[in-house]
Design a protein around this motif. Sequence first.
Motif, mmCIF file in Angstrom:
data_model
loop_
_atom_site.group_PDB
_atom_site.id
_atom_site.type_symbol
_atom_site.label_atom_id
_atom_site.label_comp_id
_atom_site.label_asym_id
_atom_site.label_seq_id
_atom_site.Cartn_x
_atom_site.Cartn_y
_atom_site.Cartn_z
ATOM 1 N N ASN A 146 0.875 -1.176 0.000
ATOM 2 C CA ASN A 146 0.000 0.000 0.000
ATOM 3 C C ASN A 146 0.909 1.221 0.000
ATOM 4 O OD1 ASN A 146 -1.966 1.919 0.253
ATOM 5 N ND2 ASN A 146 -2.949 1.017 2.039
ATOM 6 N N ASN A 147 0.839 2.015 -1.064
ATOM 7 C CA ASN A 147 1.831 3.070 -1.257
ATOM 8 C C ASN A 147 1.175 4.346 -1.757
ATOM 9 O OD1 ASN A 147 3.990 4.637 -2.764
ATOM 10 N ND2 ASN A 147 5.230 2.976 -1.942
ATOM 11 N N SER A 148 1.655 5.471 -1.242
ATOM 12 C CA SER A 148 1.215 6.780 -1.705
ATOM 13 C C SER A 148 2.418 7.706 -1.793
ATOM 14 C CB SER A 148 0.184 7.372 -0.737
ATOM 15 O OG SER A 148 -0.097 8.730 -1.067
ATOM 16 N N THR A 149 2.570 8.375 -2.942
ATOM 17 C CA THR A 149 3.626 9.366 -3.118
ATOM 18 C C THR A 149 2.988 10.657 -3.611
ATOM 19 O OG1 THR A 149 5.246 7.662 -3.697
ATOM 20 C CG2 THR A 149 5.787 9.930 -4.288
ATOM 21 N N ALA A 150 2.901 11.630 -2.718
ATOM 22 C CA ALA A 150 2.327 12.939 -3.044
ATOM 23 C C ALA A 150 3.456 13.958 -3.105
ATOM 24 C CB ALA A 150 1.298 13.344 -1.991
ATOM 25 N N ASP A 159 -0.198 13.109 -7.169
ATOM 26 C CA ASP A 159 -0.262 12.044 -6.169
ATOM 27 C C ASP A 159 -0.459 10.716 -6.888
ATOM 28 O OD1 ASP A 159 -0.444 10.530 -3.898
ATOM 29 O OD2 ASP A 159 -2.259 11.472 -3.119
ATOM 30 N N LYS A 186 -0.958 6.643 -6.132
ATOM 31 C CA LYS A 186 -1.282 5.651 -5.103
ATOM 32 C C LYS A 186 -1.447 4.287 -5.762
ATOM 33 C CE LYS A 186 -3.752 8.897 -2.086
ATOM 34 N NZ LYS A 186 -5.048 9.216 -1.419
ATOM 35 N N GLN A 239 -2.150 -0.137 -4.609
ATOM 36 C CA GLN A 239 -2.208 -1.287 -3.712
ATOM 37 C C GLN A 239 -1.848 -2.517 -4.524
ATOM 38 O OE1 GLN A 239 -6.086 -1.426 -1.836
ATOM 39 N NE2 GLN A 239 -5.362 -0.239 -0.096
ATOM 40 N N SER A 268 -4.005 1.110 -9.375
ATOM 41 C CA SER A 268 -3.370 2.369 -9.010
ATOM 42 C C SER A 268 -4.211 3.539 -9.478
ATOM 43 C CB SER A 268 -1.961 2.463 -9.615
ATOM 44 O OG SER A 268 -2.037 2.568 -11.023
ATOM 45 N N TYR A 313 -3.806 8.027 -10.215
ATOM 46 C CA TYR A 313 -2.869 9.145 -10.346
ATOM 47 C C TYR A 313 -3.638 10.402 -10.744
ATOM 48 C CZ TYR A 313 0.941 12.053 -12.148
ATOM 49 O OH TYR A 313 1.829 13.078 -12.361
#
Length: 787
Positions: free
Chosen positions: A372-376, A402, A404, A406, A436, A438
């Motif tokens: 589970n990943n989020s890069t903002a 952003d 995200k 899973q 994902s 975006y």
Amino acid sequence: MKRYLILIIFLSISVSLTFGQTIKGTVTDALTHEALPGAMICNVDSSNTTSKAFAKTNTAGKFEISITGVRQLKFTMIGYTDKLMKLENLANSKGLSIVMEPSTLDLQPVIVTASREKQARREAPIAITQINATQIKDTKATALYQLLNKVAGVYMVNLGNEQHTMAIRQPITYNALYLYMEDGLPIRPTGIFNHNSLYEINMSGVKDIEVIKGPASSLYGSNSIGGAVNFITQGPPTGYAGDLSVQGDNYHYKRVDADGGFTSGKFGLYAGGYIAHQKDSWQDYSDFDKYSGNIKTTYDFDNDTKLTTEASYNNLDTQTPGSLDSAHFYNKSYGSNQRFTYRKVNALRASSRVDHKWDDKNSTFFTAFFRNNSTAQLPSYYISDVRDAGGNYLSSNGQVNDLKFQSYGLLTQHRSDFDFLHSRLIVGAYLDDSPSSYYAQFLDIQKDVANNYYTGFTNIGKYIDQYKIRLFNTAAYTQYEIKPAEALRIVMGLRYDRVHYNFDNGLPVGQTKYKQQETNNFNIVAPKLGLTYDLGSNSGFYANYSVGFQPPETTDLYSSRQQVSLKQATFDNYEIGGWFSAFDRKLYAEISLYDLEGHNEIINQLLSDNTTQNENAGATRHRGIEYSLTYAPVHELTFRFSGTNAKHTYIDYSEVATNYSTGQSYTINYNGKRMNNAPAWIANSELTYKPLYLPGFRIATEWQHIDKYYTNPANTKTYSGYDTYNLRLGYEFKQDVLKGAGVWFNVLNLTNKLYATTVTSNQYGDTYNAAPPRIYSLGISYSISKY
């Protein structure tokens, strides 16, 4: 007579106690306190000239042997220094605790990355290097580049605050040409690569690091082109153990590490992590916080079945100052031209693995995993100026975005050994379902043009991109090994990968150049053929041919900024290498020569607004030689030298440029030119002294060299490269009340050299990623353990 009879009986009992009994024990790693399965126990004569192996430790590192007629035991294991034990000195033969030190001199350690199972390095026909627990412990790295740059052929570029990019058999690149793994599992799915993604690793919980150089696609899949980096995490210690350390530097970096664990019966647990904080550092607008941790549990159902469950969490919140122009760089003016860009990352990974040994010749493992990943971020590299045909400034813009995802995945592998030609068959399957999303929103950037300073931004709510993607990667692979002769091992591998993107556009028709829905599929059958030949006396050679595979990334396929369609890239890798020892095994050396040929290689193209997009180059070629040497003339002194000489060339590549004065387009051909940001020589050397008269003390000096390279594909601009030096000192108390305590003092960039970790050129000048000035780092630690 009676006295003599009593003496004879006493001596008989003593002899029987020493030479006619069974002893038990456990063999563990001196640094990680983990059990060492497969350690050899040898009967050694008193002169230590001959030995005979007669037992191995089991999966829990335990042994039970009869010592009838045995005076001295030797414990050996690949990757560790031999340990001798005289039986007459045993105080408690009922429960021996044998502690083995990892060896920095052993060229052929036990590795797992070559086949996802433990094997000797000499059995793998690839260029692979291990950074072991001793090197990790002695370096006291605050960022992974300080470790990985010790490996021949590796240049991990420091971009600050654990951000980075990489160059392994490639120029310095931000593209998806590397596969980063944790315990054999990719930390991100195919198609969602991030050149910064190693900030999603808990450095405090890493036991070993293994680096494969060159394509490993036949076993591990796509993106493992330049190399694959596998982080082997710490497991539960035998008995119990714990560590605590605190450190800081002269530029307000502070960090606390803590870890510990235990094994009780069939159950084992390890937990560890660190907290790092930086404020008001040497570079303006570069504050950051990181929270990182992982947990691992093991349960031995019996000697043949084991369950391992692990999870890791990493949170990074950092300011991003951006790069410098040449005037600010050479004046050592490290101010940022804005104060609002940032990156915020949350990364959670979990997995559960069952290993089962059916018999001595068959074993299987099955792993289920989750991400589970989020890069903002509000990235500084997307801030660009709009100019007219005459180059006059009009306005500035940027974006906030952003990404995200899973992941739900499975990995399984079975291994069978056969008597026929001592062969081994490995088959496996991989499934990764990673939905994902975006979005990117347009920012109107305000700028003080006179002072070249961005003062703020306005988000007007306009979407640049908004989409969801169902990413589905399936693969099957097989690897077959045979030994037609005692010294010869041949390895054949084949892997099929299918990468499926199902794109769902969130922008309405008329506001996007993409369809509302579309699918893209990429697939390949990647073969591998290699051999190793053992010449004896710890020397031998290997050769291999392998194929690499890189599908386009989702952000390249569906970003509105991307102006050209991308094809999948493939690479043919031809490689030979070898290893040898000399001077009574005091010197070890390894060498690899490679020819990596890229077809439709995806490379960065610099646009007129100083931002980049990706484009296929028709053909590229990467040729080089990698070499490493370790020499220990005496026990206290160790010298290591690692280097690579390489030539990276455009074979078929051109760009379309625009003449702003006429508005006409023209083509620039780069065939035969050196690829930009590709140093011809990279080297790292280290001298370490650990005096016998002062046990626990160490001092090491390190030299890093990056050669001159072109900063543009036309080969008209260069950066001179740099040489930098580091000094590391440490002392660990071995006795009395301070036993377990340690202190270290590191000086990075000892000569306070002004240099940039990477430099790029554009039509308006050069931009520099400035490296830190001289840094003093001080730390203290305390460890406890009981076996």
